[in-house]
Design a protein around this motif. Sequence first.
Motif, mmCIF file in Angstrom:
data_model
loop_
_atom_site.group_PDB
_atom_site.id
_atom_site.type_symbol
_atom_site.label_atom_id
_atom_site.label_comp_id
_atom_site.label_asym_id
_atom_site.label_seq_id
_atom_site.Cartn_x
_atom_site.Cartn_y
_atom_site.Cartn_z
ATOM 1 N N GLU A 177 0.865 -1.167 0.000
ATOM 2 C CA GLU A 177 0.000 0.000 0.000
ATOM 3 C C GLU A 177 0.907 1.223 0.000
ATOM 4 O OE1 GLU A 177 -2.944 0.125 3.094
ATOM 5 O OE2 GLU A 177 -3.399 -2.022 2.930
ATOM 6 N N PRO A 178 0.385 2.400 -0.331
ATOM 7 C CA PRO A 178 1.271 3.574 -0.348
ATOM 8 C C PRO A 178 1.985 3.831 0.968
ATOM 9 C CG PRO A 178 -0.775 4.063 -1.481
ATOM 10 C CD PRO A 178 -0.954 2.714 -0.856
ATOM 11 N N THR A 179 1.421 3.339 2.067
ATOM 12 C CA THR A 179 2.044 3.559 3.378
ATOM 13 C C THR A 179 2.530 2.271 4.036
ATOM 14 O OG1 THR A 179 -0.107 3.438 4.480
ATOM 15 C CG2 THR A 179 0.670 5.632 3.808
ATOM 16 N N ILE A 180 2.598 1.167 3.300
ATOM 17 C CA ILE A 180 3.021 -0.112 3.898
ATOM 18 C C ILE A 180 4.014 -0.811 2.980
ATOM 19 C CG2 ILE A 180 2.325 -2.369 4.770
ATOM 20 C CD1 ILE A 180 -0.427 -1.221 5.344
ATOM 21 N N MET A 181 5.188 -1.100 3.508
ATOM 22 C CA MET A 181 6.203 -1.872 2.803
ATOM 23 C C MET A 181 6.355 -3.229 3.486
ATOM 24 S SD MET A 181 8.658 -1.872 0.375
ATOM 25 C CE MET A 181 9.363 -0.248 0.045
ATOM 26 N N GLU A 182 6.281 -4.298 2.710
ATOM 27 C CA GLU A 182 6.487 -5.645 3.237
ATOM 28 C C GLU A 182 7.848 -6.158 2.804
ATOM 29 O OE1 GLU A 182 3.294 -8.758 3.640
ATOM 30 O OE2 GLU A 182 4.463 -9.698 2.025
ATOM 31 N N LYS A 200 5.500 2.433 12.632
ATOM 32 C CA LYS A 200 5.835 1.190 13.338
ATOM 33 C C LYS A 200 6.274 0.122 12.344
ATOM 34 C CE LYS A 200 1.182 -0.814 13.118
ATOM 35 N NZ LYS A 200 0.076 -1.427 13.890
ATOM 36 N N ALA A 201 6.891 -0.909 12.892
ATOM 37 C CA ALA A 201 7.142 -2.148 12.166
ATOM 38 C C ALA A 201 6.370 -3.248 12.878
ATOM 39 C CB ALA A 201 8.629 -2.474 12.141
ATOM 40 N N GLU A 202 5.890 -4.209 12.120
ATOM 41 C CA GLU A 202 5.156 -5.318 12.731
ATOM 42 C C GLU A 202 5.578 -6.643 12.106
ATOM 43 O OE1 GLU A 202 0.975 -5.170 12.118
ATOM 44 O OE2 GLU A 202 1.112 -4.914 9.936
ATOM 45 N N LYS A 203 5.470 -7.688 12.895
ATOM 46 C CA LYS A 203 5.822 -9.034 12.447
ATOM 47 C C LYS A 203 4.624 -9.664 11.755
ATOM 48 C CE LYS A 203 7.137 -13.529 14.441
ATOM 49 N NZ LYS A 203 7.537 -14.208 15.711
ATOM 50 N N VAL A 204 4.851 -10.236 10.569
ATOM 51 C CA VAL A 204 3.833 -11.009 9.872
ATOM 52 C C VAL A 204 4.040 -12.495 10.158
ATOM 53 C CG1 VAL A 204 2.866 -11.603 7.612
ATOM 54 C CG2 VAL A 204 3.619 -9.257 8.072
ATOM 55 N N ASP A 205 5.273 -12.965 10.000
ATOM 56 C CA ASP A 205 5.661 -14.305 10.425
ATOM 57 C C ASP A 205 7.145 -14.241 10.756
ATOM 58 O OD1 ASP A 205 7.214 -14.746 8.002
ATOM 59 O OD2 ASP A 205 5.353 -15.271 6.973
ATOM 60 N N ASP A 206 7.775 -15.363 11.026
ATOM 61 C CA ASP A 206 9.158 -15.348 11.504
ATOM 62 C C ASP A 206 10.139 -14.690 10.531
ATOM 63 O OD1 ASP A 206 8.571 -16.454 13.915
ATOM 64 O OD2 ASP A 206 9.216 -18.494 13.405
ATOM 65 N N PHE A 207 9.766 -14.646 9.246
ATOM 66 C CA PHE A 207 10.690 -14.065 8.269
ATOM 67 C C PHE A 207 9.987 -13.079 7.327
ATOM 68 C CE2 PHE A 207 12.761 -17.953 9.689
ATOM 69 C CZ PHE A 207 14.017 -17.461 10.024
ATOM 70 N N ARG A 263 6.370 -5.970 8.161
ATOM 71 C CA ARG A 263 5.777 -4.845 7.444
ATOM 72 C C ARG A 263 6.146 -3.550 8.171
ATOM 73 N NH1 ARG A 263 -0.259 -6.186 4.934
ATOM 74 N NH2 ARG A 263 0.517 -7.672 3.359
ATOM 75 N N ILE A 264 6.496 -2.542 7.393
ATOM 76 C CA ILE A 264 6.802 -1.223 7.926
ATOM 77 C C ILE A 264 5.679 -0.278 7.516
ATOM 78 C CG2 ILE A 264 8.412 0.722 7.885
ATOM 79 C CD1 ILE A 264 10.633 -1.262 7.207
ATOM 80 N N HIS A 265 5.130 0.435 8.495
ATOM 81 C CA HIS A 265 4.017 1.350 8.270
ATOM 82 C C HIS A 265 4.507 2.793 8.341
ATOM 83 C CE1 HIS A 265 0.668 -1.656 8.790
ATOM 84 N NE2 HIS A 265 1.690 -2.328 9.312
ATOM 85 N N ALA A 266 4.212 3.554 7.299
ATOM 86 C CA ALA A 266 4.499 4.986 7.286
ATOM 87 C C ALA A 266 3.217 5.760 7.613
ATOM 88 C CB ALA A 266 5.029 5.416 5.930
ATOM 89 N N LYS A 267 3.397 6.986 8.066
ATOM 90 C CA LYS A 267 2.237 7.814 8.421
ATOM 91 C C LYS A 267 1.572 8.393 7.179
ATOM 92 C CE LYS A 267 4.534 9.024 12.738
ATOM 93 N NZ LYS A 267 5.212 10.107 13.508
ATOM 94 N N ARG A 268 2.362 8.629 6.134
ATOM 95 C CA ARG A 268 1.848 9.130 4.868
ATOM 96 C C ARG A 268 2.719 8.581 3.750
ATOM 97 N NH1 ARG A 268 3.026 15.582 5.373
ATOM 98 N NH2 ARG A 268 2.342 15.572 3.192
ATOM 99 N N ALA A 269 2.273 8.691 2.537
ATOM 100 C CA ALA A 269 3.025 8.136 1.411
ATOM 101 C C ALA A 269 4.473 8.615 1.460
ATOM 102 C CB ALA A 269 2.367 8.536 0.098
ATOM 103 N N GLU A 270 5.401 7.674 1.333
ATOM 104 C CA GLU A 270 6.820 7.956 1.520
ATOM 105 C C GLU A 270 7.554 7.893 0.176
ATOM 106 O OE1 GLU A 270 10.041 9.085 2.256
ATOM 107 O OE2 GLU A 270 8.987 8.880 4.174
ATOM 108 N N PRO A 271 8.132 9.006 -0.290
ATOM 109 C CA PRO A 271 8.848 8.983 -1.567
ATOM 110 C C PRO A 271 10.240 8.359 -1.508
ATOM 111 C CG PRO A 271 8.869 11.187 -0.635
ATOM 112 C CD PRO A 271 8.002 10.368 0.258
ATOM 113 N N LEU A 272 10.736 8.057 -0.305
ATOM 114 C CA LEU A 272 12.121 7.608 -0.164
ATOM 115 C C LEU A 272 12.211 6.286 0.613
ATOM 116 C CD1 LEU A 272 13.670 11.079 0.774
ATOM 117 C CD2 LEU A 272 13.848 9.925 -1.437
ATOM 118 N N TRP A 273 11.351 5.340 0.284
ATOM 119 C CA TRP A 273 11.273 4.097 1.053
ATOM 120 C C TRP A 273 12.635 3.412 1.195
ATOM 121 C CZ3 TRP A 273 7.908 2.002 4.257
ATOM 122 C CH2 TRP A 273 6.561 2.339 4.180
#
Length: 515
Positions: free
Chosen positions: A79-84, A132-139, A142-152
Amino acid sequence: MKRLLSASALGLILVSGAHAAEITIAAANMSTYLDPGRDHSNVGSQFYYNSFDPLIDKDYSVVGGAWKPGLATEWTLVEPTIMELKLRQGVTFHNGEAMTADDVVFSLNRMYQATFAPYQVRARDRLENFAKAEKVDDFTVRIHAKRAEPLWETLINLQQVFIIPQDYTVALSGDPKVAEDTDFEAFSLAPVGTGPYKVAEFVPGTKLVWERFDGFWGDAAPLDRVTVQLVPEVASRLTALKTGEADIATNIAPDQLALIEGDADIKAEGMLTPLFHVMILNQNHPKLKDARIRQALSLAIDRNALNEALWLGRADVPDSHTMEEYGDLYMPELKTFGYDPEKAKALLAEAGYDGFEVTFDTQGSYYTNGLLAAQAITEMWGAVGVKGVIRDLPKWTGNDPEMMTRNWSNPMYFADPFGSFGVMWAPGGPSQSEGRFNTTPAYEAAWERFRFGETLDGRKTAYAELMEHMKADPAVLPLYRPYESWAMRRSVNWAPKPGHIPYVLDFRAGSISVE
């Protein structure tokens, strides 16, 4: 391997690099702690890439090098604010712990949701957009941004979010299940990462020893052991090279290069360093609140003369806070800073300057040619009628209300104006939080359009507005981009890589060899 047990020239113990797989570095400065998260100093930045890894790595051999897998093998913007990110399996920390998503989430959230004061500063000046960052599984994380990030990728590659072990860190003090400030303090004296070299010994402010980490997930380190020893005097560093007691010496000024070139046993590698040596001006000092005084202090400095006298013309004097490494955002057309002593005199007269002393703080040999630059600058001020006084102090004074002007540096932490100017001069960043720089609603609005702009033209227009603000109400003057050199034994094949942030001692596979 031989040892020097006493020598008046060095006054220090240096381990020889006689064995091909062991080298000694004679360093001008040495960190008092080692923690990639809290550190952004020129001194500290030398030491992290050998022992720690980013999630997303890059080709550092060129400016603007391609991204490549690090501790993450792939990454997707879901998503624009979520990098997996999918994590590399089989990675081991130096203490034997296996790296999992828990360590990655801990490492990221210690910065994104910082409670430790030094981390909070770094979070504000470059990581403010990450929630924040959150765990999906052991490996998978996901990193959550507050707004769309141009420099991921750029901001996931930062030194400040290199990965550290959770269980090891939280057990260093107090409750072994809870992360406490004292844990992070303890970690900075006994750091553990996943890189090709482990920290075998660290004496704060004096000595660092790396040893090859045989459990490294990537290509094996080419050196068995590296000793970095504090040797503050440049003459002593060069003596150590000539006698074979050191293999590399850092921070060699241009006036020493002719001596090196004439020596059959040593050589030098140098580069136009991606940072500015700057003068900062305290907008809130009672004597400097009138912007015309600060404009005059800036206009009185002949930076080209400084370059010729101190750097033999090898440095670069910018017209604005911009450099080629910014790529499409390099803006040499901006004319923010200049030399005009007659205008400086006129501004001083208009402002009613009454001859009060203007202090210029410096810190000994911390910056190559720093004290010499301070002396030249105060002489230039004298030529326009300003009484300049140097304060050579053993500490940082940028947060001291009594500081009027001083030297500093603005490194390029990543290849974007945000990575140099922005990190230091963003609203709420270190310059404003230390009380010497003020923003306005117009400046803050321009910053927002620059930082999160969706078009190149929009970002450039906003950056030009920020530079106009600095011209009208100066808080910083880039003096030059220094030409820094490293001297070394001719048996050592190493050079700084242009894609790194300044001063990184990269001794990974393919970066160094010893004959």
